[in-house]
Structures are given as structure tokens and as C-alpha cells.
Design an enzyme around this catalytic site. Sequence first.
Site, PDB file in Angstrom:
ATOM      1  N   THR A 183      12.480  25.282   6.860  1.00 18.19           N
ATOM      2  CA  THR A 183      12.348  26.720   6.612  1.00 18.19           C
ATOM      3  C   THR A 183      10.955  27.205   6.978  1.00 18.19           C
ATOM      4  O   THR A 183      10.790  28.263   7.596  1.00 18.19           O
ATOM      5  CB  THR A 183      12.632  27.031   5.132  1.00 18.19           C
ATOM      6  N   TRP A 208      10.523  27.052  10.766  1.00 17.47           N
ATOM      7  CA  TRP A 208      11.346  28.085  11.410  1.00 17.47           C
ATOM      8  C   TRP A 208      10.559  29.392  11.527  1.00 17.47           C
ATOM      9  O   TRP A 208      10.695  30.128  12.506  1.00 17.47           O
ATOM     10  CB  TRP A 208      12.619  28.318  10.601  1.00 17.47           C
ATOM     11  N   HIS A 209       9.720  29.679  10.529  1.00 23.36           N
ATOM     12  CA  HIS A 209       8.992  30.942  10.517  1.00 23.36           C
ATOM     13  C   HIS A 209       7.845  30.978  11.523  1.00 23.36           C
ATOM     14  O   HIS A 209       7.444  32.067  11.954  1.00 23.36           O
ATOM     15  CB  HIS A 209       8.454  31.233   9.115  1.00 23.36           C
ATOM     16  N   GLY A 210       7.307  29.842  11.873  1.00 29.87           N
ATOM     17  CA  GLY A 210       6.212  29.873  12.824  1.00 29.87           C
ATOM     18  C   GLY A 210       5.669  28.492  13.131  1.00 29.87           C
ATOM     19  O   GLY A 210       5.768  27.578  12.312  1.00 29.87           O
ATOM     20  N   PHE A 230       9.303  35.955  14.996  1.00 30.38           N
ATOM     21  CA  PHE A 230      10.006  34.744  14.583  1.00 30.38           C
ATOM     22  C   PHE A 230      11.313  34.581  15.352  1.00 30.38           C
ATOM     23  O   PHE A 230      11.893  33.538  15.332  1.00 30.38           O
ATOM     24  CB  PHE A 230      10.284  34.763  13.085  1.00 30.38           C
TER      25      PHE A 230
END
Length: 464
Positions: free
Chosen positions: A314, A317-319, A464
Amino acid sequence: MVFSSLVFLSVFLPAVLLLYWMLPSTAARNALLLAASLLFYAYGEPVFVFLMAASSLFHYACALWIHRIKKWRRAVLAAVVIVNIGLLCMFKYAAFLTEICSAVTGLSLPVPQVTLPAGISFFTFQAMSYVIDVYRGQVQPQKNFAHVLLYISLFPQLIAGPIVKYHDVEKELAERSLDAEETARGIRSFTAGLGKKVLIADYMGEIADRLFAAPMEQVNMAAAWLGAAAFMLQIYFDFSGYSDMAAGLGQMFGFHFRENFHYPYGAGSIREFWRRWHISLSGWFREYLYIPLGGSRKGRTRTCINKFIVFACTGIWHGADITFLFWGLFHGCLLMLEEFLPFFQKELRGWKKAACHIYVLTAVMTGFVFFRAENMGQGIRWVVKMFTGMQCSSASMRLLLSVLTPVHIAAFAAGAFASVPVMETTGRCEKLQKILWPASLALLLVCMLNLAGGTYNPFIYFRF
């Protein structure tokens, strides 16, 4: 890059909506929406339209193969997962992985400069979930490629979600009706989301940007807490505002997307927070990663390991940065803590419930400091300032007072009020229903005036 906000509001959306209502059939409306979606995505970076179209064709073919041919089903599914992860690694994580390799090996590897396609994390996850659901037998493969391409490229939610599963819109892709009342509700939802973004998130962003850009020696405890709180409000109203806008746009065209945020700052535990925050993403990871790993079926220790894996993913996934990985693992640690403490296993009331709310707000705010920080060093120093920065120098006070303007204070108060469930209760009041239309029109006018004044900032989740 997408259309500028004013062009989208004053030209693109009205034109598409008007043409949509003039067309006689669902097939014609689908063709219009597909053309509009591809044009919307192509604006500024037309080459990435071909990437998205090729990705859609690949997933369309793989789903048909899995359903019809049967042979090598697992190999085809593995290829889908590998290709999607490969795309993300190539466009989103290449520089990050190169820097890690350089740090580990001591080599000075050239860092690739790759342009990130807008919304790649969202449309790859949607496409992957479609093929996985076909593999599981939960949906039938779509025979019409245009429907698959429309599902993946639909402009209301293409750039920043929510992540829409195919079975949620399968029937509406084939047949949906025009409904003036539904369109009206969609317009109100869109306007409310725009108001969240323009009138709260952008002003909170000004506070956070000003404080996080200041020299650390000028940041005292008050400024550190204000900056953290401002960013916490900014990211919530920025992303939930976009989700409301996407839901409203979808509703205008006959699609119904599931709720993506449900007052997460009213949660009494981190576990509850993630049931309310970015629901489509947490649901995706739960369904396609956590449960296949074993979920909570293999004992408490394995459950904690699975949660750590999910929240590491998680965060990444954001950066592509260690700060995002830390943010994800931080939440994973809190969830593990709640898993073992009996305090969180029962319903709480009174002061205990209030204490849990304070704990959640403090923990989430602390985590978001690292989400916002340029690097781990800044994040650590900022959190230290939040709890030890007692200095009150003239420079510190000038910095603090520079962001406490009347408009910023009003936006902060509005954000604090709108982030709690009291808004859900007042929204059901029959008397308030009568003024929704004039209030929505007034809100839209104010937002457009703000946009014309140049105060708009891009959505955080666009990157994102």
C-alpha cells in the site's frame, strides 16, 4: 496532463453532457464516452493513450483466453500480473529501484528519467482485477473490446480513482437509461467534491506547503502541529473531493461507483480507519492480495505478516520513495498492535472511546507527516518538533502568523467540521434538501471564481 480545470468545467463537460443527452442509444453514448475519455487522457501526453489502449487490448485478450481456451490458464494469469507489475516498475519505480541498487552495491548507476503516465496505478489495478475475476469465474469475459476499453479509460475516474471493479459496472456498460433526477444528483455530488477541493484542500495545501518549505529552525511545536493537521485535512478533502466528483460525473452518465471515503477521521481504531479511507484501494488489496496470502485463516502470527505485506505494498503503491514505504509499514505496525491488545477487541464507550479517537487522529497525523515530507530526515525532524519544539523566536512566530490569515482559518474550521459525521446527519434534513440546488449553483460559481483567480492546485493523487 489533463484539461485545465476551467476548460473542463466550461467547455469539455457541458459539451459531452449535452451530446450524451442528444444521442438515441446506449451504443452511441458509449462511443461518445469512449472518444471523450481518450481525448481527455490524450491532452498533453497523447503517446500514453496508446499505452492504455494496448494494456486494455492485452487484458481483453487474456480474459478471453482464460475463459475459452482453458489451457495454460495459470500461466496467462501469471503473465498478466507480471506485465502489470513490470509496467509499474518501468514507469513508476525505475528511478527508485536504481537508487536502491546504487546504495546497496556502491555503484553510481544512471538514474532513468521516465515520464509517469497519469493514473497508471489506477488503470493497471482495474485491468488486473478484471482478468483475475474472469479467472475466478466471478464475471464473464467481455466480448466487445470497446466495452473493456471504456471500462478502463472512463474519464470520470481514470486519473485518480476510485478503483472500479468490472462487476460493479458490467450491466451499466451494456444498458443504462437517462434520468434527469440522477443527473441532478450527480451534478450536486460533483459540485460538492469540487468545493472540497477548491475551498478547503487548496487552502490547507497553502498552509502545509508554506510550513513544510520553511527552514526547520523556524518551525516550533505550534507550527509543526498546524502543518501536520493542515496536510491531513488537505489530503482528505483533495482525494475525497475527487472521489465525489468522479461519483457525480459517473452518475451524470448513468454509472454508479461505490463510496470511496466514509468519514475516516471519525474512526476509533486504525483498523476502522482503513475501512473508511480509500475504500476501493484497501478493498482491492484485501481481495487480491491479503486473502490469497491466507488472510486471517492461518493464525495470528501469519495474519500479522500478511498485513505487513499488504501495507508495505500500500505504501509503495502511493509513491516510489522510502517515505511512502515507511508510511505503509507504520500503519501495519499499528494494526499489529491492535491485533494483540484486548483493548481494541471490544466496543468502547465514554472516555475510552474518546481516547481512541484521539489516538487515531494523532497516529494518522503523524503518519501523514512522512507521506508529505521530502525525505525521512525531514519527517523525523518534523515529528520531533511536534513533541519537543518549544521555542518561540520571532522568526517562528512570524512563520506561524503568516499562514493564520482569516481565509485560512475559515477553511481550516470548515474542514474540521466537514470531516466529522455530523455532516451526514444534517444532509438528511428535509429543509436543507430544498436549498440544495441554489446552494450547489452558488458553490459552483464560487469555485469557478477561485479557479479563475489561479488558486487551483493539481490533485495530489494525480501523481499516483
